[in-house]
Design a protein around this motif. Structure first.
Motif, PDB file in Angstrom:
ATOM      1  N   ALA A   1      72.305  71.930  13.471  1.00  0.00           N
ATOM      2  CA  ALA A   1      70.971  71.356  13.652  1.00  0.00           C
ATOM      3  C   ALA A   1      70.082  71.465  12.424  1.00  0.00           C
ATOM      4  O   ALA A   1      69.021  70.847  12.395  1.00  0.00           O
ATOM      5  N   HIS A   2      70.489  72.221  11.417  1.00  0.00           N
ATOM      6  CA  HIS A   2      69.709  72.272  10.176  1.00  0.00           C
ATOM      7  C   HIS A   2      70.123  71.074   9.326  1.00  0.00           C
ATOM      8  O   HIS A   2      70.872  71.179   8.353  1.00  0.00           O
ATOM      9  N   ALA A   3      69.632  69.933   9.742  1.00  0.00           N
ATOM     10  CA  ALA A   3      70.048  68.659   9.162  1.00  0.00           C
ATOM     11  C   ALA A   3      69.047  67.590   9.574  1.00  0.00           C
ATOM     12  O   ALA A   3      68.218  67.795  10.458  1.00  0.00           O
ATOM     13  N   GLU A   4      69.144  66.435   8.923  1.00  0.00           N
ATOM     14  CA  GLU A   4      68.277  65.323   9.312  1.00  0.00           C
ATOM     15  C   GLU A   4      68.719  64.716  10.634  1.00  0.00           C
ATOM     16  O   GLU A   4      67.892  64.182  11.380  1.00  0.00           O
ATOM     17  N   SER A   5      70.043  64.800  10.943  1.00  0.00           N
ATOM     18  CA  SER A   5      70.563  64.265  12.197  1.00  0.00           C
ATOM     19  C   SER A   5      71.570  65.245  12.771  1.00  0.00           C
ATOM     20  O   SER A   5      72.306  65.907  12.032  1.00  0.00           O
ATOM     21  N   VAL A   6      71.613  65.316  14.085  1.00  0.00           N
ATOM     22  CA  VAL A   6      72.576  66.184  14.754  1.00  0.00           C
ATOM     23  C   VAL A   6      73.200  65.424  15.918  1.00  0.00           C
ATOM     24  O   VAL A   6      72.531  64.628  16.588  1.00  0.00           O
ATOM     25  N   LEU A   7      74.493  65.650  16.138  1.00  0.00           N
ATOM     26  CA  LEU A   7      75.242  65.015  17.222  1.00  0.00           C
ATOM     27  C   LEU A   7      75.562  66.064  18.270  1.00  0.00           C
ATOM     28  O   LEU A   7      76.161  67.104  17.958  1.00  0.00           O
TER      29      LEU A   7
ATOM     30  N   TRP B   1      70.154  71.998  22.045  1.00  0.00           N
ATOM     31  CA  TRP B   1      70.922  72.964  21.269  1.00  0.00           C
ATOM     32  C   TRP B   1      72.239  72.360  20.790  1.00  0.00           C
ATOM     33  O   TRP B   1      72.783  71.439  21.387  1.00  0.00           O
ATOM     34  N   SER B   2      72.727  72.919  19.675  1.00  0.00           N
ATOM     35  CA  SER B   2      73.964  72.479  19.059  1.00  0.00           C
ATOM     36  C   SER B   2      74.963  73.625  19.064  1.00  0.00           C
ATOM     37  O   SER B   2      74.789  74.613  18.347  1.00  0.00           O
ATOM     38  N   GLU B   3      76.021  73.516  19.863  1.00  0.00           N
ATOM     39  CA  GLU B   3      77.046  74.558  19.891  1.00  0.00           C
ATOM     40  C   GLU B   3      77.873  74.567  18.612  1.00  0.00           C
ATOM     41  O   GLU B   3      78.546  75.555  18.313  1.00  0.00           O
ATOM     42  N   ARG B   4      77.808  73.487  17.833  1.00  0.00           N
ATOM     43  CA  ARG B   4      78.514  73.436  16.551  1.00  0.00           C
ATOM     44  C   ARG B   4      77.640  73.992  15.423  1.00  0.00           C
ATOM     45  O   ARG B   4      78.063  73.999  14.276  1.00  0.00           O
TER      46      ARG B   4
ATOM     47  N   SER C   1      77.903  75.381   8.462  1.00  0.00           N
ATOM     48  CA  SER C   1      76.620  74.753   8.787  1.00  0.00           C
ATOM     49  C   SER C   1      75.807  75.711   9.631  1.00  0.00           C
ATOM     50  O   SER C   1      76.326  76.717  10.123  1.00  0.00           O
ATOM     51  N   GLU C   2      74.535  75.403   9.798  1.00  0.00           N
ATOM     52  CA  GLU C   2      73.627  76.273  10.549  1.00  0.00           C
ATOM     53  C   GLU C   2      72.768  75.447  11.505  1.00  0.00           C
ATOM     54  O   GLU C   2      72.595  74.249  11.319  1.00  0.00           O
ATOM     55  N   GLY C   3      72.205  76.144  12.472  1.00  0.00           N
ATOM     56  CA  GLY C   3      71.210  75.526  13.336  1.00  0.00           C
ATOM     57  C   GLY C   3      71.678  75.363  14.766  1.00  0.00           C
ATOM     58  O   GLY C   3      72.444  74.457  15.071  1.00  0.00           O
ATOM     59  N   ALA C   4      71.210  76.246  15.658  1.00  0.00           N
ATOM     60  CA  ALA C   4      71.612  76.189  17.054  1.00  0.00           C
ATOM     61  C   ALA C   4      70.588  75.488  17.933  1.00  0.00           C
ATOM     62  O   ALA C   4      70.915  75.105  19.062  1.00  0.00           O
ATOM     63  N   GLU C   5      69.356  75.296  17.461  1.00  0.00           N
ATOM     64  CA  GLU C   5      68.297  74.729  18.300  1.00  0.00           C
ATOM     65  C   GLU C   5      67.512  73.706  17.506  1.00  0.00           C
ATOM     66  O   GLU C   5      67.376  73.815  16.288  1.00  0.00           O
TER      67      GLU C   5
END
Length: 306
Positions: free
Chosen positions: A96-102, A90-93, A63-67
């Motif tokens: 964040a390239h998604a409609e929802s992020v946890l 930010w997402s350490e996992r 997956s991608e997306g840190a911010e």
């Protein structure tokens, strides 16, 4: 269900695709954010292509997306964040390239009123890295500071933050970007083939240089030596940017990251810090967005708008 960007093998933008995944449910101290904007950072291509696999092992599907920036739609016990709150974080996992992020609630800060979504979603990595580098070299009022690679993602923030400290800034960038640097209160010189030649160009504008921030990944000591900058006042942003994105030294502590991000967000909302945007794309066009982000000479952030 929700949609998210995934890749099953290393490669170029063509390996990216959007899939349906279960909507994440927050546990204690976590929040789920519906993403309104998420930046594409310079490190994404290297990770996706496998160039950093030894440093940061990649499991598949990746997956991608840190911010990101968005709206809190669910909050776990003890999160201290309200559903409906607009945030950036930010997402350490790297999800964040998604409609929802946890994410942990500690990894989001309130989005100030007036801060555009595109800017909010592309502020964390380059902004916090630039802030860390400007602090690392101790930029002060009256300093003369050279920023090499002045219109890269990190460089665009570094020149502005140094100016906010009261420094005179000489930005090193291609001639096509000099107007932007001048509009932000900086002097500008074109890159040179070797450090000595660049130093001569800089000295035509300022007889001394107090600090150096380099975003190009070039060998730092020769350039610092040619400019007469002490080792402790010269920094390369490359390791700092990777540390901000993946965690670990020499990035600020986790607590400090949230504080810095909130400070940067308010500067943007107040009109004192500018986030250049090169392009914004819907999630379905992630391949085109990734290609745009990797374009040589790009100035400005590329942002996904899920």
């Amino acid at each position: 269900m929700t949609r998210a960007v995934r890749f099953e093998r290393f490669g170029g933008p063509d390996v990216l695709h959007v899939v349906d995944v279960p909507a994440p449910e927050p546990g204690p101290g976590q929040v789920r954010v519906t993403v309104r904007a998420a930046g594409i950072t310079a490190v994404h291509a290297a990770v996706r292509e496998g160039a950093l696999a030894q440093l940061y092992p990649q499991a598949f599907p990746g997956s991608e997306g840190a911010e990101f920036a968005g709206v809190v739609t669910a909050a776990g016990d003890g999160s201290g964040v309200e559903v409906g709150e607009e945030v950036l974080g930010w997402s350490e996992r790297h999800a964040a390239h998604a409609e929802s992020v946890l994410v942990p609630a500690a990894h989001v800060v309130p989005k100030p009123a007036g801060l555009p979504w595109e800017a909010a979603g592309s502020l964390y990595v380059a902004g916090v890295a630039a802030h860390a580098c400007v602090c690392a070299v101790g930029v002060r009022d009256g300093d003369a500071v050279v920023v090499a690679g002045a219109t890269t993602d990190v460089g665009s923030f570094a020149v502005q933050l140094a100016r906010l400290c009261g420094a005179r800034v000489v930005g090193v960038a291609g001639a096509e970007h000099h107007d932007w640097l001048h509009a932000h209160g900086c002097d500008a010189v074109a890159p040179a083939d070797d450090p000595a030649a660049l130093a001569r160009r800089v000295r035509e504008l300022t007889p001394r240089v107090d600090a150096l921030v380099d975003t190009t990944g070039a060998d730092l000591p020769p350039l610092a030596g040619a400019l007469g900058v002490a080792d402790e006042r010269a920094v390369s942003t490359v390791e700092v940017e990777a540390a901000v994105e993946f965690g670990g030294a020499p990035a600020p502590t986790a607590t400090r990251r949230a504080e810095v991000l909130a400070e940067l967000a308010q500067l943007v909302a107040d009109g004192r810090l500018h986030v250049p945007i090169a392009g914004a794309y819907p999630l379905a066009d992630v391949r085109a967005a990734a290609a745009a982000a990797e374009r040589p000479g790009r100035h400005g952030r590329v942002v996904l708008l899920p």
